[in-house]
Design a protein around this motif. Sequence first.
Motif, PDB file in Angstrom:
ATOM      1  N   ALA A 163       0.834  -1.207   0.000  1.00 48.85           N
ATOM      2  CA  ALA A 163       0.000   0.000   0.000  1.00 48.85           C
ATOM      3  C   ALA A 163       0.869   1.259   0.000  1.00 48.85           C
ATOM      4  O   ALA A 163       0.642   2.182  -0.798  1.00 48.85           O
ATOM      5  N   VAL A 164       1.878   1.286   0.861  1.00 38.90           N
ATOM      6  CA  VAL A 164       2.750   2.471   0.932  1.00 38.90           C
ATOM      7  C   VAL A 164       3.548   2.614  -0.374  1.00 38.90           C
ATOM      8  O   VAL A 164       3.674   3.707  -0.930  1.00 38.90           O
ATOM      9  N   GLU A 184      11.649   8.654 -12.760  1.00 41.56           N
ATOM     10  CA  GLU A 184      10.893   7.499 -13.243  1.00 41.56           C
ATOM     11  C   GLU A 184      10.866   6.460 -12.135  1.00 41.56           C
ATOM     12  O   GLU A 184      11.914   6.029 -11.649  1.00 41.56           O
ATOM     13  N   ALA A 185       9.645   6.106 -11.717  1.00 37.50           N
ATOM     14  CA  ALA A 185       9.508   5.219 -10.556  1.00 37.50           C
ATOM     15  C   ALA A 185       8.965   3.853 -10.967  1.00 37.50           C
ATOM     16  O   ALA A 185       8.095   3.748 -11.835  1.00 37.50           O
ATOM     17  N   PHE A 186       9.505   2.814 -10.335  1.00 34.50           N
ATOM     18  CA  PHE A 186       9.126   1.434 -10.670  1.00 34.50           C
ATOM     19  C   PHE A 186       8.938   0.611  -9.397  1.00 34.50           C
ATOM     20  O   PHE A 186       9.565   0.890  -8.379  1.00 34.50           O
ATOM     21  N   LEU A 187       8.086  -0.402  -9.501  1.00 32.53           N
ATOM     22  CA  LEU A 187       7.847  -1.306  -8.375  1.00 32.53           C
ATOM     23  C   LEU A 187       8.371  -2.695  -8.719  1.00 32.53           C
ATOM     24  O   LEU A 187       8.203  -3.169  -9.846  1.00 32.53           O
ATOM     25  N   THR A 188       8.942  -3.376  -7.717  1.00 30.52           N
ATOM     26  CA  THR A 188       9.391  -4.759  -7.960  1.00 30.52           C
ATOM     27  C   THR A 188       8.207  -5.732  -7.936  1.00 30.52           C
ATOM     28  O   THR A 188       8.303  -6.851  -8.435  1.00 30.52           O
ATOM     29  N   ARG A 189       7.109  -5.324  -7.315  1.00 31.48           N
ATOM     30  CA  ARG A 189       5.842  -6.069  -7.462  1.00 31.48           C
ATOM     31  C   ARG A 189       4.700  -5.063  -7.361  1.00 31.48           C
ATOM     32  O   ARG A 189       4.780  -4.092  -6.590  1.00 31.48           O
ATOM     33  N   ILE A 213       3.584   8.783   4.932  1.00 35.89           N
ATOM     34  CA  ILE A 213       4.896   8.130   4.759  1.00 35.89           C
ATOM     35  C   ILE A 213       5.376   8.362   3.329  1.00 35.89           C
ATOM     36  O   ILE A 213       6.508   8.789   3.086  1.00 35.89           O
ATOM     37  N   ALA A 214       4.467   8.098   2.361  1.00 36.56           N
ATOM     38  CA  ALA A 214       4.845   8.208   0.942  1.00 36.56           C
ATOM     39  C   ALA A 214       5.261   9.635   0.589  1.00 36.56           C
ATOM     40  O   ALA A 214       6.289   9.835  -0.063  1.00 36.56           O
ATOM     41  N   VAL A 255       4.957   5.444  -5.461  1.00 34.39           N
ATOM     42  CA  VAL A 255       5.183   5.485  -6.909  1.00 34.39           C
ATOM     43  C   VAL A 255       4.211   6.469  -7.575  1.00 34.39           C
ATOM     44  O   VAL A 255       4.600   7.253  -8.445  1.00 34.39           O
ATOM     45  N   GLU A 256       2.973   6.443  -7.108  1.00 36.06           N
ATOM     46  CA  GLU A 256       1.961   7.368  -7.652  1.00 36.06           C
ATOM     47  C   GLU A 256       2.413   8.818  -7.431  1.00 36.06           C
ATOM     48  O   GLU A 256       2.390   9.635  -8.352  1.00 36.06           O
TER      49      GLU A 256
END
Length: 266
Positions: free
Chosen positions: A69-70, A85-90, A250-251, A75-76
């Motif tokens: 969630a965080v 440029e932001a990326f998520l590992t999942r 937090i984000a 990333v948003e």
Amino acid sequence: MQFPNPFKLLIISLFLLLALLRPKTIAGKVDQTNTEFSLKYIVIDPGHGGKDPGCVSRSGVAEKDITLAVSRKLVEFLREKTEYEAFLTRTDDRFVSLRQRVEFANQEIFPPNQSILLSLHCNSFKDRRIHGMESFKFDLDATDELAAELVERENAQEEVDKFDFMIISLRKRGNEKYTRQVAQILQELLVSQLGVKNRNLSASEKTGVRGAPFYILAWTKMPSILLELGFISNDVERKKMTEEKYQKEIASTLVRGIKKFDRQLQ
Ligand SMILES: [Zn+2]
């Protein structure tokens, strides 16, 4: 821990000897990397997922859900409010091994001198009164006993070879400065903005950054840190971490911290 075979020992000895004999060259390379760092890519790693829930409270709150969630909010916000440029590992509730996460972060599209990785986690402890935030950089040995305990839990999925880690610790000196800097800035901002306890104060180093041999930090080529956002075992902190408002705080604090780190680079 695996036992090293003679061939591996020979390679390690040669590598260490080379490092000792050529300190100037190695130092030169380090400096060169330092001057070239310019932040462009942020890889966010939501800890755990799928069949691996991470820490779970007695009421059933799972670490994997809070980290996702965080991370999604982070990333948003990064995409909305910054040029990075932001990326998520999942991106959802699926199992991704530590090895796969490392492979993702080490892709050529993320040059180590233009990228950072933040791995997000939550902590848990048998004494439910314990609360607060912690941040870690890679270190060959954990800086304290609690960090050693934590690292064992977070590395549980993968076999860890201490001799491999010795090579890595030499390699990682190139971006050590940035890793330390980003960990320090994020920890300070999170603690001051969210009013949580700074658990890094127990760090033996004056800088307040703790170190431990986390798998994800060891194998990623870019500067990488691991944040323990709070304790799932603590009633107050667990409740806050499940609230959307707090997750957004937090984000957005992390976004401010990343921008501050970037400003200090220039
Ligand atoms: Zn974790």
